[in-house]
Design an enzyme around this catalytic site. Structure first.
Site, short mmCIF file in Angstrom:
data_model
loop_
_atom_site.label_atom_id
_atom_site.label_comp_id
_atom_site.label_asym_id
_atom_site.label_seq_id
_atom_site.Cartn_x
_atom_site.Cartn_y
_atom_site.Cartn_z
N GLY A 78 0.81 -1.21 0.00
CA GLY A 78 0.00 0.00 0.00
C GLY A 78 0.84 1.26 0.00
O GLY A 78 0.52 2.24 -0.69
N ASP A 79 1.92 1.26 0.77
CA ASP A 79 2.83 2.42 0.79
C ASP A 79 3.48 2.61 -0.57
O ASP A 79 3.67 3.74 -1.03
CB ASP A 79 3.93 2.21 1.86
#
Length: 302
Positions: free
Chosen positions: A250-251
């Site tokens: 996600g990052d």
């Protein structure tokens, strides 16, 4: 300049086992250490995309030393505040027949130390991007992101918030440029399980009504969906490959989206690069590398 803020950095201790049974001694088949936290991960992947960033936040103790030393890179300027007490947290990631996480709570942060961070953020200039990402130590209130945004709202900057629950919701009235909830976070906000693309779109548009400009929803094996500030919807699937690691995907998506928009001012391309970066991380033991991103970029389209 892009500034990333990680209020609760960590060392992720990843252990792999054939099987995990509670209540007995388990033996690992392999072990890995990763240094970061959500904002730091964004800075790392931005560096792989040849984009400079400044990483801010808090570090403490011997684990804080290790985190700061590990993330040194020619494209990352580190400017952490060293806390007077405690240690930066260690998160345990157990990968066996299923994945289990045990995350540390983090050190105590005093109000004066938080004010010192806010003071550092005064350097932000019009045109810069501020990324607020991840959880917070339990000594901070859940309006801390809102408090940080309040102190820079006079600047013409892009604010990105990647957080859960009230940390995210309380920031929406400040109209962040980008938020990136996942299925679980949508459930935590709205109390309804996201079972379909239609559900994801409905809740993404609701978050826009609450203030967000662009809403990027990560949907695990179903890819990602973007509702941009003009109301347009984009969908991205996933690439075929062996998933080795979901931590940091996600990052990586956030970093890729920011980089894609910075380079081409195109939301379609931003989603493409964000999805490629997320997949690149998933296919590697650690975070996405420049080589893996470039390999996948030509294989994927929106």
């Amino acid at each position: 300049m892009i500034y990333t803020v990680t209020l609760n950095p960590s060392i992720d201790y990843v252990v792999r086992l054939d099987n995990f049974t509670s209540g007995i001694t388990n033996r690992t088949t392999s072990e890995e250490y990763y240094f970061g936290g959500k904002g730091i991960n964004v800075s790392y992947v931005l560096a792989q995309l040849d984009i400079d960033s400044t990483a801010l936040g808090f570090v403490a103790g011997f684990t804080g030393d290790a985190i700061e030393n590990d993330i040194k890179h020619e494209r990352i300027t580190t400017d952490f505040i060293r806390l007077s007490q405690g240690n930066s947290r260690i998160n345990i990631k157990i990968k066996a027949e299923s994945e289990t996480e045990i995350n540390g709570q983090g050190p105590e942060i005093s109000n004066s130390e938080l004010e010192a961070l806010i003071k550092k953020l005064e350097r932000i200039k019009d045109g810069d991007t501020l990324v607020l990402a991840g959880s917070i130590p339990n000594t901070l209130s859940d309006d801390v992101y809102e408090r940080i945004i309040e102190n820079v709202k006079s600047k013409e900057i892009k604010i990105v918030v990647d957080a859960a629950n009230d940390l995210l919701v309380k920031s929406l009235k400040h109209k962040p440029f980008l938020i990136k909830p996942n299925r679980q976070e949508l459930y935590e906000i709205f109390g309804v399980e996201v079972k379909s693309q239609e559900d994801a779109e409905r809740f993404a548009r609701e978050l826009q009504k609450m203030g967000a400009k662009n809403v990027l929803v990560s949907l695990d094996n179903d890819g990602a969906m973007l509702i941009d500030e003009n109301g347009e919807k984009y969908n991205a699937g996933v690439l075929e490959g062996q998933v080795l690691n979901t931590v940091g995907s996600g990052d990586s998506m956030v970093a890729g989206f920011i980089a894609g928009y910075e380079k081409k001012k195109s939301y379609s391309y931003a989603l493409k690069l964000g999805t490629v970066c997320a997949n690149a991380t998933a296919f590697l033991p650690g975070l996405a590398t420049k080589e893996k991103i470039n390999e996948l970029l030509n294989k994927f389209d929106i």
